[in-house]
Design a protein around this motif. Structure first.
Motif, mmCIF file in Angstrom:
data_model
loop_
_atom_site.group_PDB
_atom_site.id
_atom_site.type_symbol
_atom_site.label_atom_id
_atom_site.label_comp_id
_atom_site.label_asym_id
_atom_site.label_seq_id
_atom_site.Cartn_x
_atom_site.Cartn_y
_atom_site.Cartn_z
ATOM 1 N N ASP A 226 -19.563 -27.446 -29.640
ATOM 2 C CA ASP A 226 -20.693 -26.548 -29.440
ATOM 3 C C ASP A 226 -20.974 -25.877 -30.780
ATOM 4 N N ASN A 227 -22.140 -26.128 -31.377
ATOM 5 C CA ASN A 227 -22.384 -25.617 -32.720
ATOM 6 C C ASN A 227 -23.857 -25.325 -32.976
ATOM 7 N N ASP B 40 -14.428 -12.631 -29.706
ATOM 8 C CA ASP B 40 -15.273 -13.292 -28.710
ATOM 9 C C ASP B 40 -16.270 -12.311 -28.111
ATOM 10 N N TRP C 279 -16.035 -19.294 -32.490
ATOM 11 C CA TRP C 279 -16.157 -18.637 -31.190
ATOM 12 C C TRP C 279 -16.094 -19.664 -30.059
ATOM 13 N N LYS C 280 -16.811 -20.739 -30.211
ATOM 14 C CA LYS C 280 -16.931 -21.726 -29.141
ATOM 15 C C LYS C 280 -15.830 -22.785 -29.131
ATOM 16 N N ASN C 281 -15.176 -23.025 -30.281
ATOM 17 C CA ASN C 281 -14.290 -24.190 -30.371
ATOM 18 C C ASN C 281 -12.860 -23.924 -30.812
ATOM 19 N N TYR D 106 -19.952 -18.955 -35.189
ATOM 20 C CA TYR D 106 -20.326 -19.492 -33.879
ATOM 21 C C TYR D 106 -19.403 -20.639 -33.508
ATOM 22 N N TRP D 107 -19.149 -21.541 -34.469
ATOM 23 C CA TRP D 107 -18.265 -22.676 -34.219
ATOM 24 C C TRP D 107 -16.877 -22.184 -33.797
#
Length: 254
Positions: A44-45, A178, A63-65, A60-61
């Protein structure tokens, strides 16, 4: 202490600390040459948004991964560090914080931050107005009033102050990170749908990166965390005279 990941945002091949705590990440990697670092274009990026979001595509990367207990961000030219013995490059590199340093600090403090920049003759709001597009900051204020009214007093306090944590550099618990990212990206994605940046030059097109520095301060002000400020070492020379002149030109010549 459980796993700590300190991201090192970069867009080019560069010297990196050998300490295992550092994780170089190629921000804006989508469609670019592979540098041999982890890219922000997997899972997710928002890697494609890098020209407008700067190092936030790496955040963001993460946070999601990324799965870790603690997380932080530095830049390929800027690191949290002890006081350097001299201005020599090798001494600066030796001063950079290690995993042990982060472990000790994060047991005592909620968040590690760089020392604030003092604008002296400007407030945070007026500095942004003179350096960027004021209407974007005004719209951020509107979004906070609409979606996060509990943060508006913190927003006003930060905007009227003369000091600011800059660079988007930090270290904190991943759970806290997060929470911050959910708040930050909701505001920025809402803003992205409300403003037109098609005629912005390359510098001002980085609008979401610029605004995030101010928003980070707003979030910190509202959270009232236990903060430890640390020196930042610069691995490349900075022309402070030139930067000072540019600051004054923006202030008085607009």
């Amino acid at each position: 202490m459980k796993k700590i990941e300190i991201l090192v945002a970069t867009h080019k091949k560069y010297w990196m600390p050998k300490d295992e705590v550092y994780l170089p990440i190629h921000v804006g990697k989508k469609g670019k040459e592979d540098l041999g670092y982890i890219g922000d274009d997997t899972g997710d990026n928002i890697s494609i948004k890098n020209p407008n979001y700067c190092e936030l595509t790496g955040l963001y990367w993460a946070w999601k991964n990324l799965d870790c207990e603690y997380i932080g961000l530095c830049h390929y030219r800027r690191y949290f560090a002890h006081k350097s013995k001299s201005n020599k490059l090798e001494d600066k590199r030796q001063a950079i914080l290690t995993k042990v340093d982060y472990e000790q600090l994060l047991q005592k403090y909620d968040v590690i931050l760089p020392k604030k920049r003092n604008y002296y003759i400007e407030t945070v709001h007026s500095q942004y107005e003179h350096a960027h597009n004021k209407r974007d900051l005004d719209e951020v204020e509107n979004i906070i009033k609409e979606k996060y009214p509990a943060y508006i007093k913190a927003f006003e306090k930060v905007m009227n102050s003369r000091k600011l944590y800059i660079y988007n550099m930090f270290a904190m618990k991943k759970s806290l990170f997060d929470e911050y990212c959910a708040w930050l990206f909701d505001i920025l994605f809402t803003l992205e749908n409300r403003i037109d940046i098609s005629d912005y030059d390359k510098y001002n097109a980085r609008v979401f990166g610029f605004l995030s520095e101010r928003l980070f301060n707003v979030w910190l002000e509202k959270k009232s965390l236990k903060v430890k400020t640390i020196n930042v070492v610069f691995l490349e020379k900075i022309n402070w005279i030139k930067k000072g002149k540019e600051f004054l030109k923006r202030k008085f010549l607009n």
